[in-house]
Scaffold this active site. Structure first.
Site, PDB file in Angstrom:
ATOM      1  N   LYS A   1     108.012  -6.654 -52.183  1.00  0.00           N
ATOM      2  CA  LYS A   1     106.537  -6.651 -51.179  1.00  0.00           C
ATOM      3  C   LYS A   1     105.541  -6.801 -52.193  1.00  0.00           C
ATOM      4  O   LYS A   1     105.673  -6.967 -53.458  1.00  0.00           O
ATOM      5  CB  LYS A   1     106.296  -5.599 -50.382  1.00  0.00           C
ATOM      6  CG  LYS A   1     106.234  -4.167 -51.142  1.00  0.00           C
ATOM      7  CD  LYS A   1     106.099  -3.054 -50.423  1.00  0.00           C
ATOM      8  CE  LYS A   1     106.032  -1.973 -51.266  1.00  0.00           C
ATOM      9  NZ  LYS A   1     105.757  -0.590 -50.396  1.00  0.00           N
TER      10      LYS A   1
ATOM     11  N   ARG B   1     104.079   7.587 -40.738  1.00  0.00           N
ATOM     12  CA  ARG B   1     103.549   6.170 -40.925  1.00  0.00           C
ATOM     13  C   ARG B   1     104.160   5.232 -39.853  1.00  0.00           C
ATOM     14  O   ARG B   1     103.546   4.405 -39.220  1.00  0.00           O
ATOM     15  CB  ARG B   1     103.748   5.704 -42.502  1.00  0.00           C
ATOM     16  CG  ARG B   1     102.996   4.465 -42.600  1.00  0.00           C
ATOM     17  CD  ARG B   1     102.666   3.929 -44.189  1.00  0.00           C
ATOM     18  NE  ARG B   1     104.150   3.915 -44.834  1.00  0.00           N
ATOM     19  CZ  ARG B   1     104.422   3.373 -46.034  1.00  0.00           C
ATOM     20  NH1 ARG B   1     103.200   3.428 -46.829  1.00  0.00           N
ATOM     21  NH2 ARG B   1     105.454   3.301 -46.541  1.00  0.00           N
TER      22      ARG B   1
ATOM     23  N   TYR C   1      76.140  -3.287 -69.787  1.00  0.00           N
ATOM     24  CA  TYR C   1      75.318  -2.859 -68.832  1.00  0.00           C
ATOM     25  C   TYR C   1      75.068  -1.414 -68.904  1.00  0.00           C
ATOM     26  O   TYR C   1      75.802  -0.707 -69.010  1.00  0.00           O
ATOM     27  CB  TYR C   1      75.878  -3.322 -67.290  1.00  0.00           C
ATOM     28  CG  TYR C   1      75.871  -4.796 -67.138  1.00  0.00           C
ATOM     29  CD1 TYR C   1      74.406  -5.527 -67.085  1.00  0.00           C
ATOM     30  CD2 TYR C   1      77.000  -5.538 -66.844  1.00  0.00           C
ATOM     31  CE1 TYR C   1      74.605  -6.901 -66.858  1.00  0.00           C
ATOM     32  CE2 TYR C   1      76.830  -6.822 -66.584  1.00  0.00           C
ATOM     33  CZ  TYR C   1      75.522  -7.561 -66.808  1.00  0.00           C
ATOM     34  OH  TYR C   1      75.425  -8.850 -66.517  1.00  0.00           O
TER      35      TYR C   1
ATOM     36  N   MET D   1      82.252  -7.981 -64.927  1.00  0.00           N
ATOM     37  CA  MET D   1      83.104  -8.736 -63.974  1.00  0.00           C
ATOM     38  C   MET D   1      84.122  -9.666 -64.938  1.00  0.00           C
ATOM     39  O   MET D   1      85.247  -9.867 -64.351  1.00  0.00           O
ATOM     40  CB  MET D   1      82.055  -9.359 -63.272  1.00  0.00           C
ATOM     41  CG  MET D   1      82.633 -10.418 -61.910  1.00  0.00           C
ATOM     42  SD  MET D   1      81.658 -11.359 -61.104  1.00  0.00           S
ATOM     43  CE  MET D   1      80.920  -9.907 -60.106  1.00  0.00           C
TER      44      MET D   1
END
Length: 409
Positions: free
Chosen positions: A74, A173, A300, A348
């Protein structure tokens, strides 16, 4: 249990209009095969084919043919690239593959895999209908869902093979809770729903703790046996399965008829199981190296102040690539075999590392964010300690955010 075919058709139609049949972006059968040029990428992951095959072989040896393997692939093989790894799965004779999305099912079938294909979560009804061409076996743990799935199967003129999920371990679940009278009635009723062929009964363990697994296993064995007796299911035609990677490695009695390893296939195991090899490495480049005087701040928010005249290397990776802000002022990377610290906030698309004590570092050097470089290593334990979460929480993102390169070793 009455249910309007018209309402079902309308609801499925709206779902298909609003959402694609795939539960993930389209995957490529060949994405990342060795022709990818790392010089064209700011960051990438390397997938070790030999290590993956070694892990399958190691597991096959441990099971000694007593239980079959369902390789859980998965999340695009946990970020490792399902299209890249299916040739190995086929070559190693793995009889069953577990996936989550229809897109993964498509890639598995287009790879030439003819074996058993299981969805390891409950599908949306629209997904279930769209997946019928892939001959995927579905997880069912709810009577209402079973009835609706039956109508879909009837409309397509074919039975649907299902695995009946039980909530034996308290995961709460996907499974029917057999501790209540209503739950027991529902479980029996699911076995009687037309157009559904119950071929397996399964559960999933909630905790990586041997005692907890054994308690859940005891409950599952009792509940599954009760269900087979009351519903008059032929035990010889029912596959019982429960074991994830942890249970497979640590609780042998949980193997039953089939095991469902995921992380172990990629070397993500408890520390004592060193026989399994890590399959993925996460890498980037040094863009440039600049010198800055003592007292300058970095990044930053000015979260780091240089305590000496320093050389800082600019690395072409950031949180958009999966190298999270949690590594701000805490992470370590490898360059030329040196362990160098992350300084300042992870941006980023960029992070900065202090290479003052590594004078040979230069523009273009390879950076290892996770994995080995020479004798040095960024380990699972240190990554998890900094990130405060399982490594899978990271490497699934790394693999799905960056180009993948298949390596033979």
């Amino acid at each position: 249990m009455p249910f309007s075919r018209t309402l079902l058709a309308l609801s499925l139609g709206m779902a298909l209009l609003q959402n694609p049949a795939f539960a993930a972006p389209p995957l490529s059968m060949t994405d990342g095969v060795a022709q990818v040029n790392t010089q064209d990428s700011n960051a990438w992951v390397e997938i070790n084919k030999a290590a993956f095959e070694h892990n399958i072989r190691t597991l096959q040896t441990a099971l000694a043919g007593k239980s079959q393997i369902c390789a859980v692939l998965k999340a695009d093989a946990y970020g490792h690239g399902i299209g890249l790894l299916m040739p190995s799965v086929i070559a190693m004779g793995v009889p069953c593959v577990g996936v989550a999305s229809n897109e993964e099912a498509r890639v598995v079938r287009e790879s030439g895999f003819k074996g058993q294909l299981i969805r390891v979560r409950t599908a949306a009804l629209s997904e279930l209908e769209a997946a019928l061409p892939y001959n995927m076996e579905e997880l069912v743990g709810n009577l209402d869902f079973a009835v609706k799935a039956s109508l879909i199967a009837e409309d397509h003129g074919r039975p649907l093979v299902v695995h009946l999920g039980l909530n034996s371990s308290g995961m709460s679940r996907n499974g029917v809770d057999m501790t209540t009278a209503q739950g027991r009635r529902d479980a029996v009723a699911i076995t009687k729903v037309p157009n559904l062929e119950v071929r397996a009964i399964m559960t999933h363990f909630a905790v990586e703790d041997a005692a907890d697994v054994r308690a859940g296993l005891k409950a599952f064995n009792q509940q599954a046996q009760w269900l087979m007796n009351v519903a008059q299911l032929d035990r010889s035609k029912i596959t019982l399965h429960a074991a994830n990677s942890f249970a497979t490695l640590e609780v042998p009695e949980s193997h039953l008829d089939m095991v469902r390893p995921g992380g172990a296939l990629f070397g993500d195991t408890v520390p004592s199981h060193t026989e399994y090899k890590r399959v993925m490495q996460f890498k980037s480049h040094v863009a440039s190296v600049n010198s800055y005087p003592k007292g300058n701040t970095v990044g930053y928010g000015r979260t780091y102040t240089l305590g000496r005249d320093s050389r800082l290397a600019n690395i072409t990776v950031g949180y958009s690539d999966g190298y999270r802000r949690a590594f701000t002022n805490k992470g370590i990377v490898l360059i030329n075999g040196h362990r160098v610290p992350v300084v300042g906030k992870v941006s980023m698309n960029t992070l900065m590392v202090d290479v003052t004590d590594a004078p040979d570092v230069k523009s273009g050097d390879e950076v290892v964010l996770f994995g080995h470089q020479g004798k040095a290593e960024i380990t699972q334990a240190e990554i998890e300690d900094i990130n405060g979460a399982l490594l899978a929480d990271l490497y699934t993102v790394w693999g799905n955010s960056n180009p993948k390169i298949l390596k033979d070793q």
